[in-house]
Design a protein around this motif. Structure first.
Motif: not given
Length: 213
Positions: A113-131
């Motif tokens: 739920k916390y990650l749903e509101g995570l801002n920043g394309d760079s941060a979300r891109s890194r999380i997506r790549s790692e997942a």
């Protein structure tokens, strides 16, 4: 006779004082040369620093501390909320969210739920790549172990909009240092098949969250 004794006594005083001063000066020279000197303690600037070659552990979190951070975040809109954003805790949670012994099942649910509101394309891109890397790793591992069997294979994750995971584990691990990759791979290899499956499921859920926005 008394006068002669007194005169000699007066002459001895400066001679003895001078000898004492010479001895004192010799001691100071010895101290300056380093012999017999006292060991100095660390300066104020050096206090609190880690010895050379030793990494500081100031960003290492206890799982309970990270769990409390998420619980406080859930209650952030209440009148008695004490939650405050902490970048180090957020980074720790994102880095360790696939490990059950560090981020419990309930904490992971809140973290999604916390990650749903995570801002920043760079941060979300890194999380997506790692997942994606972790999901692919398990998928490849599972396929090698089930060749020639009818066992159900892990389902793909919609990452490219066409219902399939793209790339490979090698291509998606480029943003990590070789040392970090080696340590992570060694940890993963030591996991039981059950725990590897758990990590895969977490990776899929993380992907669903970060791809939704």
């Amino acid at each position: 006779k008394f006068g002669a004794v007194l005169y000699r006594y007066k002459l001895q005083i400066p001679v003895e004082n001078m000898a004492s001063k010479r001895t004192s000066k010799k001691k100071k020279r010895v101290n300056k040369a380093g012999s017999g000197t006292k060991t100095k303690g660390p300066s104020k600037a050096d206090k609190g620093k880690s010895p050379p070659g030793v990494l500081s552990d100031r960003h290492i979190k206890a799982p309970s501390e990270a769990a409390t951070y998420l619980l406080d975040w859930e209650k952030r809109d209440s009148e008695v909320s004490t939650w405050k954003f902490n970048k180090n805790t957020q980074s720790w949670l994102i880095r360790n969210m696939y490990e059950v012994d560090k981020v419990s099942k309930s904490s992971f649910t809140t973290l999604l739920k916390y990650l749903e509101g995570l801002n920043g394309d760079s941060a979300r891109s890194r999380i997506r790549s790692e997942a994606s890397r972790r999901a692919l790793r398990y998928k490849e591992h599972h396929e090698k172990g089930t060749e020639g069997t009818t066992e159900e294979k892990p389902s793909d994750v919609n990452i490219n909009g066409e219902g399939a995971i793209v790339g490979s584990t090698e291509a998606m691990s480029g943003f990590k240092t070789e040392e970090v990759e080696a340590d992570e791979e060694e940890r993963w290899q030591q996991l039981s098949e059950h725990d590897k499956r758990k990590e895969y499921k977490r990776a899929r859920k993380v992907l669903e969250v970060v791809m939704a926005k």
